[in-house]
Design an enzyme around this catalytic site. Structure first.
Site, PDB file in Angstrom:
ATOM      1  N   LYS A 246      15.526  -3.326   6.583  1.00 60.35           N
ATOM      2  CA  LYS A 246      14.376  -2.543   6.132  1.00 60.35           C
ATOM      3  C   LYS A 246      13.428  -3.401   5.301  1.00 60.35           C
ATOM      4  CE  LYS A 246      16.787   1.915   5.831  1.00 60.35           C
ATOM      5  NZ  LYS A 246      17.233   2.977   4.911  1.00 60.35           N
ATOM      6  N   ARG A 247      13.997  -4.339   4.567  1.00 60.16           N
ATOM      7  CA  ARG A 247      13.179  -5.136   3.647  1.00 60.16           C
ATOM      8  C   ARG A 247      12.724  -6.450   4.257  1.00 60.16           C
ATOM      9  NH1 ARG A 247      17.522  -2.974   1.120  1.00 60.16           N
ATOM     10  NH2 ARG A 247      17.142  -1.488  -0.568  1.00 60.16           N
TER      11      ARG A 247
END
Length: 463
Positions: A246-247
């Site tokens: 996600k990051r």
């Protein structure tokens, strides 16, 4: 197998459903479907500060788009707090958990001292009850956490569905916090209670969770609960060789929908990203379900390949029903403020072999409803003074057609090239440039047939 197979996917709504989680969901779903079992969707929303309703909705939309139907759920952890608290109290009474009153400052000092001595950072057991041990006086004004009393000796061993036997010594892990001061459970505790209560038999998840598994197994055993089978799937690496997350570098599943990919293509590509069935590259979801028995999952990380996904999507675009493509292209055109042209299904059928996404298909078909601007280079190369009279003749012949169809347009082309002593490309390419804004298209008569007659005549007479 003595009990029904039950698998789950348990995303955290702290961001979008990314590709790694989507692949795990696919493997979990396919395994349950292969064995005639159930698939559960659980939303792990105990990270209250970062969880959002938008993320929940995106997760649900992604699952729906992929067609990964769940038999139960969505089940939200924050709606199960009473259950977690009840189990915590049972564990404290049984001596498998205890309250710890160390302040954050004391824990920081404890770990700093360990680092200074070259020791591993871990909780030192200050509040861990032991026979004959006198615990410190309970301080005022400190809300305790609850810790799991992890076994000190011995090993935790499990036969991983993907990686085979894995052993971790209990001295490598410490007494983890299972309940925070605010009464919210931590991941490693809540996930065990959930899997226990929901009778989950097989847990597929990313191999970043391997280090969590010993704690979870020990909690299962402390509760006298039956262990599920664990299968840890290697990560997906991006172009830079780093893990997609996600990051870092991951793109949401719904972004691929927006960018014109088909769900069956995404499922096919994700399935081959770390799993195989012989040399098969292209297969239906029904075939995958029939083959996916938990074997042949790779033990090595998979490499995300956008070009391969595009190739797979192009295959499914070509196979797709024209009416379905027309609906998808209508949505893509609407994003550009364009209305869908008439005969859109026929247009999709004509152009889909040239496209790898519905965005690319919309790029082609926008020419039927939106002005085109041929490049100066194409005009200079193909719209010479010698050919312009032929283009105008062709426009006049089109205007006089009693029937607007491919055969009549083809006849008009042949009459025009004969009248002007040209070869087919000498007329067809300039016509393409004016009508379509590009020099290469499918068969020119098939392309022109789908134009509104007046729009086409206006473009040809702009020569």
């Amino acid at each position: 197998m003595t009990s029904p197979i039950r698998t789950r996917i348990a995303p955290s709504p702290t961001g979008f459903l990314h590709l790694g989680t989507a692949r795990t969901a696919l493997f979990s779903w396919a395994y349950a479907r292969h064995h005639g079992g159930q698939f559960v969707l659980r939303i792990e929303d105990t990270d209250v500060a970062r969880s959002t309703q938008d993320s929940v909705e995106q997760i649900l939309a992604s699952m729906k788009w992929l067609g990964l139907e769940y038999d139960e759920g969505p089940i939200y952890q924050m709606q199960r707090l009473e259950r977690y608290h009840a189990v915590v109290e049972q564990m404290i009474a049984a001596g498998t958990a205890y309250r710890c009153y160390c302040t954050p400052e004391e824990l920081d000092a404890m770990k700093a001292g360990q680092e200074a001595r070259g020791e591993k950072r871990r909780y030192d057991g200050t509040w861990r009850p032991e026979p004959g041990k006198t615990l410190p006086a309970i301080p005022e004004g400190v809300t305790p956490v609850v810790r799991f009393k992890n076994p000190i000796d011995g090993d935790v061993t499990w036969d991983d569905v993907v990686k085979g036997p894995i052993t971790i010594n209990n001295r490598e892990i410490d007494d983890l916090i299972i309940l925070r001061p605010d009464g919210v459970p931590t991941y490693n505790f809540a996930v065990v209670i959930d899997d226990w209560d929901m009778a989950i038999t097989h847990v597929f998840r990313g191999d970043e969770h391997i280090n969590n598994t010993p704690w979870q197994i020990n909690i299962f055993k402390a509760l006298g609960a039956k262990l599920p089978a664990f299968g840890h799937i290697p990560v997906i690496l991006g172009d830079d060789g780093q893990k997609l997350s996600k990051r870092r570098g991951a793109v949401s599943v719904t972004a691929y929908e927006d960018n014109g990919y088909l769900p069956e293509a995404m499922l096919n590509y994700l399935a081959r990203l770390g799993w195989s069935h012989g040399d098969d590259e292209l297969f239906s979801i029904e075939q995958m379900v029939s083959w996916f028995d938990g074997s042949h999952i790779s033990k090595s990380p998979a490499q995300w390949d956008p070009a391969k996904l595009e190739w797979v999507n192009a295959h499914y675009i070509k196979q797709a029903d024209d009416a379905r493509l027309a609906t998808l292209v209508t949505a893509q055109l609407a994003k550009r403020g364009l209305s869908a042209p008439q005969r859109l299904e026929a247009m999709c059928g004509l152009f889909k072999d040239r496209c790898s996404t519905t965005v690319a298909l919309a790029d082609w078909l926008a020419m039927y409803v939106s002005p085109v601007t041929p490049s100066d280079a194409d005009r200079a190369q193909h719209l010479t003074d010698a050919v312009k009279p032929a283009v105008l003749t062709f426009a006049d012949k089109l205007e006089g057609l009693a029937t607007w169809d491919k055969a009549s347009i083809s006849a008009a082309i042949k009459e025009t090239i004969a009248a002007h002593g040209l070869k087919m490309p000498q007329l067809a390419i300039p016509v393409r440039v004016l009508a379509c804004g590009r020099a290469q298209t499918p068969s020119v008569d098939a392309v022109l047939e789908l134009f509104d007659k007046e729009i086409l005549l206006n473009r040809l007479r702009s020569v």
